[in-house]
Design a protein around this motif. Structure first.
Motif, PDB file in Angstrom:
ATOM      1  N   ILE A   1       0.843  -1.201   0.000  1.00 33.13           N
ATOM      2  CA  ILE A   1       0.000   0.000   0.000  1.00 33.13           C
ATOM      3  C   ILE A   1       0.874   1.245   0.000  1.00 33.13           C
ATOM      4  CG2 ILE A   1      -1.694   1.330   1.310  1.00 33.13           C
ATOM      5  CD1 ILE A   1      -2.762  -1.413   2.346  1.00 33.13           C
ATOM      6  N   ALA A   2       1.901   1.259   0.850  1.00 38.55           N
ATOM      7  CA  ALA A   2       2.798   2.416   0.940  1.00 38.55           C
ATOM      8  C   ALA A   2       3.502   2.665  -0.387  1.00 38.55           C
ATOM      9  CB  ALA A   2       3.809   2.204   2.053  1.00 38.55           C
ATOM     10  N   LYS A   3       3.987   1.612  -1.010  1.00 45.22           N
ATOM     11  CA  LYS A   3       4.689   1.763  -2.286  1.00 45.22           C
ATOM     12  C   LYS A   3       3.744   2.302  -3.360  1.00 45.22           C
ATOM     13  CE  LYS A   3       7.659  -0.700  -5.491  1.00 45.22           C
ATOM     14  NZ  LYS A   3       8.353  -1.949  -5.801  1.00 45.22           N
TER      15      LYS A   3
ATOM     16  N   ASN B   1       5.790   6.320   2.961  1.00 46.03           N
ATOM     17  CA  ASN B   1       6.567   5.472   3.837  1.00 46.03           C
ATOM     18  C   ASN B   1       5.623   4.479   4.516  1.00 46.03           C
ATOM     19  OD1 ASN B   1       7.795   4.690   6.474  1.00 46.03           O
ATOM     20  ND2 ASN B   1       9.478   5.952   5.705  1.00 46.03           N
ATOM     21  N   HIS B   2       6.073   3.253   4.727  1.00 45.95           N
ATOM     22  CA  HIS B   2       5.209   2.254   5.353  1.00 45.95           C
ATOM     23  C   HIS B   2       4.812   2.653   6.766  1.00 45.95           C
ATOM     24  CE1 HIS B   2       8.916   0.948   7.289  1.00 45.95           C
ATOM     25  NE2 HIS B   2       8.166   0.260   8.129  1.00 45.95           N
ATOM     26  N   ALA B   3       5.643   3.445   7.448  1.00 46.71           N
ATOM     27  CA  ALA B   3       5.303   3.893   8.798  1.00 46.71           C
ATOM     28  C   ALA B   3       4.071   4.795   8.789  1.00 46.71           C
ATOM     29  CB  ALA B   3       6.491   4.612   9.431  1.00 46.71           C
ATOM     30  N   SER B   4       3.904   5.574   7.741  1.00 46.59           N
ATOM     31  CA  SER B   4       2.710   6.429   7.628  1.00 46.59           C
ATOM     32  C   SER B   4       1.458   5.576   7.489  1.00 46.59           C
ATOM     33  CB  SER B   4       2.835   7.369   6.428  1.00 46.59           C
ATOM     34  OG  SER B   4       3.933   8.230   6.587  1.00 46.59           O
TER      35      SER B   4
END
Length: 87
Positions: free
Chosen positions: A25-27, A32-35
């Motif tokens: 999803i982040a990509k 960023n995956h943290a978001s």
């Protein structure tokens, strides 16, 4: 600006419900995956406290999953008739 954040949260949560992982999803969203993890952590609370976000999420989610009933969602919108001023 808040509408953009709300839209991203809704989109990310719908993708999660479809089985996509946080990194994918982040990509896809260029984030960023943290978001995305933050969205997942805070989203349930926002749904409880933000009526506008909740209504948008329910409408978009039901449209995406083919459960949309326009009559039901029109009843959620406060529609006021214009007042006529007598001359």
């Amino acid at each position: 600006m808040q509408q953009v954040v709300d839209s991203k949260m809704i989109f990310a949560n719908i993708l999660q419900q479809k089985g996509y992982g946080c990194s994918v999803i982040a990509k896809y969203m260029g984030m960023n995956h943290a978001s995305i993890l933050h969205y997942f952590k805070k989203f349930p609370w926002y749904l409880k406290t933000e009526a506008g976000l909740r209504n948008n999420y329910e409408r978009i989610r039901s449209e995406y999953f083919n459960e949309y009933d326009p009559v039901y969602y029109l009843s959620l919108i406060h529609i006021s008739e214009p007042t006529r001023q007598e001359a």
